[in-house]
Scaffold this motif. Structure first.
Motif, PDB file in Angstrom:
ATOM      1  N   THR A   8       0.830  -1.203   0.000  1.00  0.00           N
ATOM      2  CA  THR A   8       0.000   0.000   0.000  1.00  0.00           C
ATOM      3  C   THR A   8       0.862   1.249   0.000  1.00  0.00           C
ATOM      4  OG1 THR A   8      -1.792  -1.153   1.166  1.00  0.00           O
ATOM      5  CG2 THR A   8      -1.796   1.265   1.253  1.00  0.00           C
ATOM      6  N   ALA A   9       1.915   1.230   0.816  1.00  0.00           N
ATOM      7  CA  ALA A   9       2.818   2.385   0.879  1.00  0.00           C
ATOM      8  C   ALA A   9       3.543   2.591  -0.449  1.00  0.00           C
ATOM      9  CB  ALA A   9       3.821   2.188   2.012  1.00  0.00           C
ATOM     10  N   ILE A  10       3.952   1.516  -1.092  1.00  0.00           N
ATOM     11  CA  ILE A  10       4.625   1.610  -2.399  1.00  0.00           C
ATOM     12  C   ILE A  10       3.691   2.203  -3.437  1.00  0.00           C
ATOM     13  CG2 ILE A  10       5.503   0.210  -4.321  1.00  0.00           C
ATOM     14  CD1 ILE A  10       6.656  -1.690  -2.093  1.00  0.00           C
ATOM     15  N   MET A  11       2.461   1.726  -3.499  1.00  0.00           N
ATOM     16  CA  MET A  11       1.492   2.243  -4.471  1.00  0.00           C
ATOM     17  C   MET A  11       1.217   3.724  -4.226  1.00  0.00           C
ATOM     18  SD  MET A  11       0.522  -0.267  -6.547  1.00  0.00           S
ATOM     19  CE  MET A  11      -1.148   0.079  -7.111  1.00  0.00           C
ATOM     20  N   THR A  12       1.085   4.105  -2.965  1.00  0.00           N
ATOM     21  CA  THR A  12       0.837   5.514  -2.634  1.00  0.00           C
ATOM     22  C   THR A  12       2.003   6.388  -3.073  1.00  0.00           C
ATOM     23  OG1 THR A  12      -0.547   4.905  -0.737  1.00  0.00           O
ATOM     24  CG2 THR A  12       0.375   7.133  -0.752  1.00  0.00           C
ATOM     25  N   THR A  13       3.220   5.922  -2.823  1.00  0.00           N
ATOM     26  CA  THR A  13       4.409   6.686  -3.210  1.00  0.00           C
ATOM     27  C   THR A  13       4.485   6.861  -4.717  1.00  0.00           C
ATOM     28  OG1 THR A  13       5.611   5.862  -1.275  1.00  0.00           O
ATOM     29  CG2 THR A  13       6.920   6.763  -3.077  1.00  0.00           C
ATOM     30  N   LEU A  14       4.192   5.818  -5.464  1.00  0.00           N
ATOM     31  CA  LEU A  14       4.252   5.903  -6.928  1.00  0.00           C
ATOM     32  C   LEU A  14       3.175   6.825  -7.475  1.00  0.00           C
ATOM     33  CD1 LEU A  14       5.038   2.177  -7.794  1.00  0.00           C
ATOM     34  CD2 LEU A  14       6.582   4.137  -7.971  1.00  0.00           C
ATOM     35  N   ARG A  15       2.008   6.872  -6.839  1.00  0.00           N
ATOM     36  CA  ARG A  15       0.970   7.817  -7.283  1.00  0.00           C
ATOM     37  C   ARG A  15       1.423   9.252  -7.055  1.00  0.00           C
ATOM     38  NH1 ARG A  15      -2.540   4.018  -4.521  1.00  0.00           N
ATOM     39  NH2 ARG A  15      -3.541   2.664  -6.075  1.00  0.00           N
ATOM     40  N   GLU A  16       2.172   9.473  -5.972  1.00  0.00           N
ATOM     41  CA  GLU A  16       2.619  10.826  -5.647  1.00  0.00           C
ATOM     42  C   GLU A  16       3.842  11.246  -6.451  1.00  0.00           C
ATOM     43  OE1 GLU A  16       3.359  10.550  -1.491  1.00  0.00           O
ATOM     44  OE2 GLU A  16       1.247  10.799  -0.919  1.00  0.00           O
ATOM     45  N   ARG A  17       4.754  10.297  -6.693  1.00  0.00           N
ATOM     46  CA  ARG A  17       6.057  10.641  -7.264  1.00  0.00           C
ATOM     47  C   ARG A  17       6.253  10.183  -8.696  1.00  0.00           C
ATOM     48  NH1 ARG A  17      10.918  10.447  -2.976  1.00  0.00           N
ATOM     49  NH2 ARG A  17       9.957  11.678  -1.329  1.00  0.00           N
ATOM     50  N   GLY A  18       5.396   9.287  -9.175  1.00  0.00           N
ATOM     51  CA  GLY A  18       5.623   8.728 -10.490  1.00  0.00           C
ATOM     52  C   GLY A  18       6.619   7.572 -10.413  1.00  0.00           C
ATOM     53  N   ALA A  63      -1.465   6.011 -14.672  1.00  0.00           N
ATOM     54  CA  ALA A  63      -0.232   6.785 -14.596  1.00  0.00           C
ATOM     55  C   ALA A  63      -0.427   8.290 -14.630  1.00  0.00           C
ATOM     56  CB  ALA A  63       0.705   6.371 -15.724  1.00  0.00           C
ATOM     57  N   GLU A  64      -1.526   8.772 -15.158  1.00  0.00           N
ATOM     58  CA  GLU A  64      -1.712  10.210 -15.283  1.00  0.00           C
ATOM     59  C   GLU A  64      -2.834  10.671 -14.369  1.00  0.00           C
ATOM     60  OE1 GLU A  64       0.107  12.335 -16.644  1.00  0.00           O
ATOM     61  OE2 GLU A  64      -0.924  13.826 -17.836  1.00  0.00           O
ATOM     62  N   PRO A  65      -2.518  11.128 -13.165  1.00  0.00           N
ATOM     63  CA  PRO A  65      -3.563  11.585 -12.256  1.00  0.00           C
ATOM     64  C   PRO A  65      -4.187  12.883 -12.735  1.00  0.00           C
ATOM     65  CG  PRO A  65      -1.402  12.031 -11.343  1.00  0.00           C
ATOM     66  CD  PRO A  65      -1.181  11.238 -12.587  1.00  0.00           C
ATOM     67  N   PRO A  66      -5.334  13.276 -12.190  1.00  0.00           N
ATOM     68  CA  PRO A  66      -5.978  14.527 -12.605  1.00  0.00           C
ATOM     69  C   PRO A  66      -5.072  15.725 -12.394  1.00  0.00           C
ATOM     70  CG  PRO A  66      -7.451  13.187 -11.261  1.00  0.00           C
ATOM     71  CD  PRO A  66      -6.106  12.545 -11.180  1.00  0.00           C
ATOM     72  N   VAL A 203      10.710  24.344 -26.382  1.00  0.00           N
ATOM     73  CA  VAL A 203      11.327  23.931 -25.125  1.00  0.00           C
ATOM     74  C   VAL A 203      10.370  22.971 -24.421  1.00  0.00           C
ATOM     75  CG1 VAL A 203      12.167  24.679 -22.862  1.00  0.00           C
ATOM     76  CG2 VAL A 203      12.569  26.111 -24.886  1.00  0.00           C
ATOM     77  N   VAL A 204      10.877  21.836 -24.005  1.00  0.00           N
ATOM     78  CA  VAL A 204      10.092  20.887 -23.213  1.00  0.00           C
ATOM     79  C   VAL A 204      10.521  20.994 -21.760  1.00  0.00           C
ATOM     80  CG1 VAL A 204       9.736  18.435 -22.702  1.00  0.00           C
ATOM     81  CG2 VAL A 204       9.570  19.262 -25.054  1.00  0.00           C
ATOM     82  N   ALA A 205       9.551  21.162 -20.865  1.00  0.00           N
ATOM     83  CA  ALA A 205       9.797  21.216 -19.424  1.00  0.00           C
ATOM     84  C   ALA A 205       9.288  19.915 -18.812  1.00  0.00           C
ATOM     85  CB  ALA A 205       9.082  22.417 -18.810  1.00  0.00           C
ATOM     86  N   ALA A 206      10.187  19.114 -18.261  1.00  0.00           N
ATOM     87  CA  ALA A 206       9.791  17.791 -17.763  1.00  0.00           C
ATOM     88  C   ALA A 206      10.625  17.407 -16.554  1.00  0.00           C
ATOM     89  CB  ALA A 206       9.971  16.749 -18.863  1.00  0.00           C
ATOM     90  N   ASP A 207       9.979  16.866 -15.525  1.00  0.00           N
ATOM     91  CA  ASP A 207      10.738  16.377 -14.379  1.00  0.00           C
ATOM     92  C   ASP A 207      11.181  14.936 -14.632  1.00  0.00           C
ATOM     93  OD1 ASP A 207       8.935  14.360 -12.885  1.00  0.00           O
ATOM     94  OD2 ASP A 207       7.587  16.047 -13.245  1.00  0.00           O
ATOM     95  N   GLY A 208      12.065  14.452 -13.768  1.00  0.00           N
ATOM     96  CA  GLY A 208      12.702  13.168 -13.988  1.00  0.00           C
ATOM     97  C   GLY A 208      11.761  11.976 -14.021  1.00  0.00           C
ATOM     98  N   SER A 209      10.555  12.109 -13.482  1.00  0.00           N
ATOM     99  CA  SER A 209       9.615  10.985 -13.511  1.00  0.00           C
ATOM    100  C   SER A 209       9.161  10.651 -14.927  1.00  0.00           C
ATOM    101  CB  SER A 209       8.394  11.292 -12.637  1.00  0.00           C
ATOM    102  OG  SER A 209       7.594  12.315 -13.218  1.00  0.00           O
ATOM    103  N   LYS A 210       9.362  11.564 -15.868  1.00  0.00           N
ATOM    104  CA  LYS A 210       8.932  11.331 -17.252  1.00  0.00           C
ATOM    105  C   LYS A 210       9.948  10.520 -18.061  1.00  0.00           C
ATOM    106  CE  LYS A 210       5.584  13.956 -16.047  1.00  0.00           C
ATOM    107  NZ  LYS A 210       5.276  15.253 -16.647  1.00  0.00           N
ATOM    108  N   LEU A 211      11.156  10.358 -17.534  1.00  0.00           N
ATOM    109  CA  LEU A 211      12.222   9.684 -18.280  1.00  0.00           C
ATOM    110  C   LEU A 211      12.021   8.177 -18.240  1.00  0.00           C
ATOM    111  CD1 LEU A 211      15.308  11.721 -17.036  1.00  0.00           C
ATOM    112  CD2 LEU A 211      13.737  12.221 -18.911  1.00  0.00           C
TER     113      LEU A 211
END
Length: 271
Positions: A8-18, A63-66, A203-211
């Motif tokens: 549960t903690a892993i799933m929650t973290t991935l929803r928050e952080r990607g 993978a794509e939250p609101p 220019v593309v602006a993207a954080d590391g979770s998109k890589l």
């Protein structure tokens, strides 16, 4: 089967952080790497997680939250990227920004500039810039969608196509070494393509979770983008792919609104 406390903690973290590596999850949850591996293995077997280039992530359907939730996730990283992107913009330019949580932070940073003409399909971006610092804002209309916080469809595309911009600044769903820049939504991808076509520079602006993440719809090839601003340098697979392009990768510094050329083959203005 009911999930364990750690699952549960892993799933929650991935929803928050990607997307996260095993080590990142272990550090965040303060457990051993082996504990994370044991619990993620079962989640992958059940189809609740997928493996992605040495990391784990939610399946595409999750993978794509609101937009409202994405706006509250990874805020300091996105704010840092926003400042670095704004450093690429000059007063008085015409700038396009598509809808996205990262581009919303770019808009916030653009309050350091003056006299921009801004074309956007995103309500929050328009609200941030309207009536401030002598900026002129053109909001593309059409079908506004709450899940992305922006307008899409032929009406939005028609306004974008009337302009010729100095720079298009795009948020993105995923960056894949094989397929390039990806998104989760066909309508959003069409908006991004229209902005690319209408701008002298992209220019593309993207954080590391998109890589290394995967999304459903291809937006464009690497050769169609001039600059990426990210909070981390590109992994080896992306470095190899970018070797045949003139794309410049800028890594946003943690302590200032600047970006260093972490990986660059040629300056974008030499194209």
């Amino acid at each position: 089967m009911f999930p364990t406390k750690w699952q549960t903690a892993i799933m929650t973290t991935l929803r928050e952080r990607g997307r996260c590596t095993i080590s990142e999850l272990a550090q965040h949850l303060n457990v051993s790497d082996e504990t994370v591996r044991r619990h993620t293995r079962a989640l992958v077997e059940e189809g609740r997680l997928v493996r992605a280039h040495g990391a784990v992530a939610l399946p595409l359907a999750q993978a794509e939250p609101p937009f409202s939730r994405r706006l509250s996730e990874r805020t300091e990283i996105k704010r840092r990227i926003g400042r670095a992107v704004a450093g690429q913009i000059q007063d008085g330019q015409t700038v396009m920004l598509d809808g996205g949580s990262t581009t919303t932070f770019v808009a916030e940073a653009l309050l350091e500039r003056r006299g921009l003409t801004v074309v956007t399909n995103a309500l929050e971006i328009a609200r941030t810039l309207l009536g401030r610092r002598e900026h002129r804002v053109y909001l593309a209309g059409g079908a506004f969608r709450a899940d992305i916080g922006a307008a899409v469809g032929p009406e939005a595309l028609a306004l974008i196509e009337q302009f010729r911009a100095d720079v298009a600044i795009l948020s993105i769903g995923a960056i894949d070494a094989a397929d390039g820049f990806m998104d989760f939504d066909l309508d959003e991808a069409r908006i991004a393509r229209a902005m690319i076509d209408a701008a002298a520079r992209t220019v593309v602006a993207a954080d590391g979770s998109k890589l290394g993440a995967r999304a459903r719809v291809r937006v464009c090839r690497f050769e169609q983008v001039d600059t990426i601003v990210c909070d981390v340098p590109p992994p080896a697979t992306l470095q190899a792919r970018l070797a045949g392009t003139e794309l410049v990768w800028l890594t946003a510094a943690e302590d200032a609104g600047v970006a260093a050329p972490e990986f660059a083959h040629a300056r974008a203005d030499a194209r």
